[in-house]
Design a protein around this motif. Structure first.
Motif, PDB file in Angstrom:
ATOM      1  N   UNK A 290      42.106  43.590  37.547  1.00  0.00           N
ATOM      2  CA  UNK A 290      40.821  43.582  36.834  1.00  0.00           C
ATOM      3  C   UNK A 290      40.473  42.243  36.199  1.00  0.00           C
ATOM      4  N   UNK A 291      41.445  41.293  36.146  1.00  0.00           N
ATOM      5  CA  UNK A 291      41.192  40.061  35.377  1.00  0.00           C
ATOM      6  C   UNK A 291      40.483  39.006  36.219  1.00  0.00           C
ATOM      7  N   UNK A 292      39.464  38.381  35.617  1.00  0.00           N
ATOM      8  CA  UNK A 292      38.828  37.259  36.322  1.00  0.00           C
ATOM      9  C   UNK A 292      38.874  35.970  35.500  1.00  0.00           C
ATOM     10  N   UNK A 293      39.679  35.989  34.456  1.00  0.00           N
ATOM     11  CA  UNK A 293      39.987  34.738  33.730  1.00  0.00           C
ATOM     12  C   UNK A 293      41.409  34.895  33.204  1.00  0.00           C
ATOM     13  N   UNK A 294      42.315  34.072  33.736  1.00  0.00           N
ATOM     14  CA  UNK A 294      43.732  34.200  33.357  1.00  0.00           C
ATOM     15  C   UNK A 294      44.215  32.865  32.790  1.00  0.00           C
ATOM     16  N   UNK A 295      44.953  32.962  31.680  1.00  0.00           N
ATOM     17  CA  UNK A 295      45.570  31.758  31.088  1.00  0.00           C
ATOM     18  C   UNK A 295      47.087  31.910  31.227  1.00  0.00           C
ATOM     19  N   UNK A 296      47.723  30.889  31.768  1.00  0.00           N
ATOM     20  CA  UNK A 296      49.191  30.841  31.841  1.00  0.00           C
ATOM     21  C   UNK A 296      49.647  29.614  31.065  1.00  0.00           C
ATOM     22  N   UNK A 297      50.218  29.840  29.883  1.00  0.00           N
ATOM     23  CA  UNK A 297      50.669  28.704  29.054  1.00  0.00           C
ATOM     24  C   UNK A 297      52.117  28.932  28.635  1.00  0.00           C
ATOM     25  N   UNK A 298      53.038  28.865  29.607  1.00  0.00           N
ATOM     26  CA  UNK A 298      54.432  29.215  29.313  1.00  0.00           C
ATOM     27  C   UNK A 298      55.142  28.170  28.446  1.00  0.00           C
TER      28      UNK A 298
END
Ligand code: SAH
Length: 393
Positions: A290-298
């Motif tokens: 369902x997501x259309x904006x994802x942030x990956x900040x590991x």
């Protein structure tokens, strides 16, 4: 004054104003400096070249000055801190009505290797990363109080986990000046609880401010997943940007508490937000599309150069999962804060992940650390944060 003599030819990087002396470059030392004391550095021809803090370890000296006549005293700290303060004011980061959260001192980037100072409203959080800055902390705090008079009343020292543990320095966290329990700071008009007592770094990831502001512009009407949310910085901006829903994920329950607190501070009882204390990889596996904006900040996957291969694999695995699940027309904000991972390395890892997913991907923005985390041009190692904003067809 202790004198450090370099091996022949080892003065070249210092001539180009690089601020470190590696232990392997040293031929001999006159006297027995204690860790953290100021030493003078001489070439093999006995010419003065720089002075700085001595430390046992691979980086043996962190340069404070290239001038022999410049004493390392309170006036020295005041001069450097004034330059740092004026730079932040002149570029419009400090002294704004809508923002009192910024980095005042960024180590080598401000010609103060080993020192970090973040400002949160009327409190400055000071952090030493070298024995020398720890030994000089009282003089630095006095200088800081004078330079920031009228703006900062409290100075909190937070170095229990950042100093070389072999050096027997036993730093204690605590206020060096004033004392305040008011820990709500404002970043671009949004409020954040800053946990300088127990939080990571100085309590907040100041370095993502401009990237969070960019995210806000893309949030309208989107379903947002903020992975590795920590204090929920990106989530709060997404909410203000008009996101349809925002899900924040972090494996630390404390981080999830902080995120919920910060959402409540800005958007009380807003049903658009939900936070999950869960492992990133597990969440990415079980989540829907369902997501259309994802942030990956590991967190930094590679703390050292030898961990580079594993780190790149980590970035690849993480990004593949996002590419596989993100909705068509979705936007991915993906970051690496490992200093040991270069911009090219990171881009290759993300490129490989995109290819594995078979998606059509365009680079919209190439992001880095903000201007209050400047890179000293003679010290390219100071560049650590990199990010890509990608459009996934
Ligand atoms: N984006 C944040 C900073 C992220 S710091 C900001 O803008 O402030 C990295 C975070 O990743 C930490 O809070 C840490 O708790 C979390 N973390 C580390 N390993 C994780 C994992 N395997 N799954 C989920 N979160 C993890």
């Amino acid at each position: 004054m202790y004198k450090v003599y370099l091996k022949s030819g080892k003065e070249e990087s210092l001539k180009r104003f690089h601020p470190w002396v590696f232990s392997g470059a040293i031929a001999r030392i006159d006297g027995e400096p204690q860790e953290g004391e100021v030493v003078e550095i001489y070439t093999s021809k006995k010419e003065f070249i720089a002075k700085g803090h001595y430390q046992i370890g691979s980086i043996a000296v962190r340069v404070l000055s290239f001038r022999q006549d410049e004493a390392i005293d309170k006036d020295f700290w005041k001069r450097r801190l004034t330059v740092a303060r004026d730079m932040r004011r002149s570029i419009g980061i400090a002294g704004r009505a809508d923002n009192n959260t910024y980095r005042l001192v960024h180590g080598e980037g401000d010609n103060l290797p080993g020192l970090v100072v973040d400002v949160y409203g009327r409190t400055a959080v000071m952090q030493a990363h070298s024995a020398g800055m720890h030994l000089d902390r009282m003089t630095i705090a006095e200088a800081l109080a004078e330079v920031m008079e009228g703006e900062v009343d409290n100075i909190y020292y937070k170095s229990e986990t950042t100093l070389p543990f072999k050096a027997d320095l036993y730093p204690e966290n605590g206020f060096l000046k004033g004392g305040s329990a008011d820990n709500v700071a404002v970043e671009y008009g949004l409020k954040f609880h800053i946990d300088w007592l127990k939080g990571q770094k100085t309590g907040f990831f100041v370095d993502q401010r401009e990237n969070r502001a960019l995210l806000e512009r893309y949030a309208h009407g989107r379903s947002v997943l903020n992975m590795f949310c920590y204090t929920g910085g990106f989530s709060v901006y997404a909410m203000r940007g008009g996101a349809k829903l925002v899900h924040s994920v972090d494996s630390s329950a404390k981080a999830i508490d902080l995120t919920n607190k910060n959402i409540a501070l800005n958007f009380p009882d807003d049903p658009r937000h939900t936070a999950y204390a869960e492992d990133a990889f597990k969440f990415l596996d079980r989540m829907g599309d369902q997501y259309d904006l994802i942030i990956l900040d590991p967190p930094a996957f590679a703390k050292h150069r030898d961990a580079l291969r594993n780190a790149l694999q980590g970035y690849r695995k993480l990004n593949v999962k996002a590419f596989e699940k993100i909705k068509p027309g979705g936007i991915l904000f993906t970051f690496s804060c490992s200093q040991a991972v270069s911009k090219e390395n990171f881009r290759t890892a993300v490129f490989t992940a995109a290819a594995m997913s078979g998606r059509n991907v365009r680079i919209l923005h190439q992001l880095t650390q903000p201007a209050d985390h400047p890179v000293n041009i003679y010290h390219p190692e100071g560049e650590y944060l990199k990010g890509l904003v990608l459009y996934v067809e």
